[in-house]
Write a protein that holds these residues in place. Structure first.
Motif, short mmCIF file in Angstrom:
data_model
loop_
_atom_site.label_atom_id
_atom_site.label_comp_id
_atom_site.label_asym_id
_atom_site.label_seq_id
_atom_site.Cartn_x
_atom_site.Cartn_y
_atom_site.Cartn_z
N ALA A 10 0.73 -1.14 0.37
CA ALA A 10 0.12 -0.19 0.21
C ALA A 10 0.79 1.36 0.38
CB ALA A 10 -0.78 -0.10 1.27
N ALA A 11 1.81 0.94 -0.86
CA ALA A 11 3.21 2.15 -0.53
C ALA A 11 3.52 2.95 -2.17
CB ALA A 11 4.77 1.95 -0.53
N GLY A 12 2.08 2.88 -2.67
CA GLY A 12 1.85 3.11 -4.44
C GLY A 12 1.66 4.50 -4.39
N LEU A 13 1.86 5.81 -5.05
CA LEU A 13 1.65 6.39 -4.45
C LEU A 13 0.05 7.54 -5.44
CD1 LEU A 13 5.09 8.56 -6.65
CD2 LEU A 13 4.77 8.32 -3.64
N GLY A 14 -0.11 6.74 -6.41
CA GLY A 14 -1.62 6.77 -6.27
C GLY A 14 -2.03 8.47 -7.12
N ARG A 16 -2.62 8.28 -10.37
CA ARG A 16 -3.67 7.90 -11.20
C ARG A 16 -5.29 8.87 -10.56
NH1 ARG A 16 -5.12 2.32 -11.92
NH2 ARG A 16 -3.86 2.64 -9.96
N GLU A 27 -5.81 4.36 0.69
CA GLU A 27 -6.20 3.53 0.80
C GLU A 27 -6.78 3.73 2.35
OE1 GLU A 27 -3.11 3.88 0.16
OE2 GLU A 27 -2.45 2.14 -0.68
N GLN A 103 8.75 1.23 2.34
CA GLN A 103 9.33 0.98 1.36
C GLN A 103 9.88 2.69 0.85
OE1 GLN A 103 6.61 0.47 -2.27
NE2 GLN A 103 8.33 -0.40 -3.52
N MET A 106 9.36 4.51 -3.72
CA MET A 106 8.74 3.40 -4.74
C MET A 106 9.36 3.24 -5.89
SD MET A 106 7.29 4.43 -2.36
CE MET A 106 7.53 6.27 -2.02
N LYS A 107 9.91 1.64 -6.62
CA LYS A 107 10.47 1.00 -7.24
C LYS A 107 9.67 -0.20 -7.86
CE LYS A 107 14.57 1.83 -6.32
NZ LYS A 107 16.64 1.42 -5.75
N GLY A 108 8.45 -0.33 -7.28
CA GLY A 108 7.18 -0.97 -8.18
C GLY A 108 6.64 -2.03 -6.64
N ALA A 112 8.34 -3.66 -3.46
CA ALA A 112 7.03 -3.89 -1.99
C ALA A 112 6.94 -4.79 -1.90
CB ALA A 112 5.85 -2.61 -2.72
N TYR A 129 -3.23 -6.24 -3.18
CA TYR A 129 -3.03 -5.23 -3.08
C TYR A 129 -3.92 -3.94 -2.64
CZ TYR A 129 -0.94 -7.32 -7.74
OH TYR A 129 -0.74 -8.12 -8.40
N GLY A 130 -2.97 -2.90 -2.00
CA GLY A 130 -4.06 -1.91 -0.86
C GLY A 130 -5.18 -1.44 -1.66
N ASP A 131 -5.01 -1.71 -2.60
CA ASP A 131 -6.30 -0.52 -3.85
C ASP A 131 -7.23 -1.19 -4.44
OD1 ASP A 131 -4.15 -0.81 -5.85
OD2 ASP A 131 -3.87 0.60 -6.24
N GLY A 256 -8.18 3.14 -7.53
CA GLY A 256 -7.20 3.71 -7.04
C GLY A 256 -7.13 4.54 -8.30
P1 UTP Z 1 -0.43 0.59 -8.56
O1 UTP Z 1 0.51 1.03 -10.01
O2 UTP Z 1 -2.33 0.32 -8.73
O3 UTP Z 1 -0.30 1.55 -7.82
O4 UTP Z 1 -0.08 -0.67 -7.47
P2 UTP Z 1 1.05 3.11 -7.92
O5 UTP Z 1 2.02 3.20 -8.28
O6 UTP Z 1 -0.09 3.72 -6.67
O7 UTP Z 1 -0.68 4.05 -9.20
P3 UTP Z 1 -0.52 5.26 -10.01
O8 UTP Z 1 -0.40 4.33 -11.59
O9 UTP Z 1 0.38 5.98 -9.00
O10 UTP Z 1 -1.87 5.77 -9.87
C1 UTP Z 1 -0.66 -2.05 -7.20
C2 UTP Z 1 -0.40 -1.89 -5.75
O11 UTP Z 1 0.95 -2.60 -5.62
C3 UTP Z 1 1.34 -0.73 -4.48
C4 UTP Z 1 0.30 0.20 -4.82
O12 UTP Z 1 0.12 0.85 -3.77
C5 UTP Z 1 -0.99 -0.73 -4.99
O13 UTP Z 1 -1.79 -1.04 -3.68
N1 UTP Z 1 2.63 -0.41 -4.95
C6 UTP Z 1 2.96 -0.17 -6.19
C7 UTP Z 1 3.36 -0.16 -3.88
O14 UTP Z 1 3.15 -1.22 -2.35
N2 UTP Z 1 4.73 0.20 -4.04
C8 UTP Z 1 5.55 0.75 -5.66
O15 UTP Z 1 6.47 0.89 -5.22
C9 UTP Z 1 4.36 0.93 -5.74
#
Ligand code: UTP
Length: 290
Positions: A10-14, A16, A27, A103, A106-108, A112, A129-131, A256
């Motif tokens: 649940a570390a993605g930047l979101g 979108r 989240e 994390q 944010m390397k993907g 994570a 996946y957290g979203d 997301g």
């Molecule tokens: P997504 O690609 O849907 O999330 O990753 P994101 O990176 O938040 O999306 P955008 O493109 O920026 O809007 C799927 C899952 O992986 C997590 C996200 O939180 C989501 O639950 N994730 C993704 C991480 O934990 N770390 C990352 O570096 C990337």
């Protein structure tokens, strides 16, 4: 297979759903009255998971607060006799053994999940996946756990996506075995050309993985988008040992994504005892004006 541990990346930047995610983790968006992450934790708990690691980042401390005890709020609710709310609040902090790790970059998704190596140890574990909220009679992750080991190592939760959208997802090479169960022998993250599309079956938000994924992730090079892709690591297992793919039953909401958030509010709002009647009338009335 008895699986007790789950990892929730649940570390993605979101990006979108900016600007909402500038300071608010996606989240934590409420669906009616419950944050997205709580739906996901409750799904895991309903599937028999007892230990959960949530992968967060610097801006996502709110999630830690949400699953912590809240003594001030609890004593206020107790004093004012709001016992129903008190129970709701207390239940959240007692759902499971929940821990957090950050994390730092944010390397993907693959990067994570690798953060969970020492938490997981040597046993198979669930990834949610957290979203991605999935509602339905049987928890989606339980549907996967029930087929662990059937056609190789690990299980991925899949659904068919539209041909025009497959480039946004992972595409799987699958063979139908029985019911909603497939054998998966290859996968490709975000196929960019028609030749790269293996099928329209795509991994959506849930998988159950063997601990050997960590050794593979440690050697996985950044893939599409410059990120360490979980799909690239799972592919190693799919092509060497095979994996099981389960077309899970349940409705999935992508929190997301702007439209996914709206769908979740409306459909879950239509089920919620406090909002369903009001919302139904509201939608009927507004529909007349469209
Ligand atoms: P997504 O690609 O849907 O999330 O990753 P994101 O990176 O938040 O999306 P955008 O493109 O920026 O809007 C799927 C899952 O992986 C997590 C996200 O939180 C989501 O639950 N994730 C993704 C991480 O934990 N770390 C990352 O570096 C990337």
């Amino acid at each position: 297979m008895h699986i007790t541990k789950a990892v929730i990346p649940a570390a993605g930047l979101g990006t979108r759903v900016l600007p909402a995610t500038k300071s608010m983790p996606k989240e934590m968006y409420p669906i009616v009255d419950k944050p997205t992450i709580q739906f996901i934790v409750e799904e895991a708990v309903a599937a028999g998971i007892t230990d959960i690691l949530i992968i967060t980042n610097r801006g996502k401390g709110l999630m830690e607060d949400h699953f912590d005890a809240s003594p001030e709020l609890e004593s206020l609710l107790e004093k004012s006799g709001k016992l129903e709310f008190l129970e709701t609040v207390r239940n959240i902090s007692n759902l499971a053994n929940i821990s957090f790790i950050r994390q730092k970059e944010m390397k993907g998704l693959g990067h994570a999940v690798l953060k969970a190596k020492s938490f997981v140890g040597n046993e198979p574990f669930a990834v949610l996946y957290g979203d991605g909220v999935i509602t339905g009679k049987v928890p989606a992750i339980k549907q996967l756990i029930d087929h662990y080991g059937e056609y190789g190592e690990g299980v991925v939760g899949v659904k068919k996506v539209d041909a025009k959208d497959i480039h946004k997802y992972g595409s799987l090479k699958v063979e139908h075995m029985h019911d909603n169960v497939f054998a998966c022998t290859d996968m490709k993250e975000k196929p960019q050309t028609p030749e790269e599309v293996l099928s329209l079956y795509s991994i959506l938000d849930r998988c159950v993985l063997p601990a050997e994924i960590f050794g593979i992730l440690e050697n996985t090079k950044p893939g599409i988008g410059g990120e360490i892709q979980l799909t690239d690591a799972m592919r190693e297992i799919a092509i060497t040992k095979g994996m099981t793919a389960v077309e899970f039953e349940g409705k999935r909401y992508d929190m997301g994504n702007k439209f996914g958030i709206l769908q979740a509010q409306i459909e879950i709002g239509l089920e919620h005892p406090e909002t369903k009647d009001l919302l139904k009338d509201y939608i009927k009335n507004i529909a007349k004006t469209l």
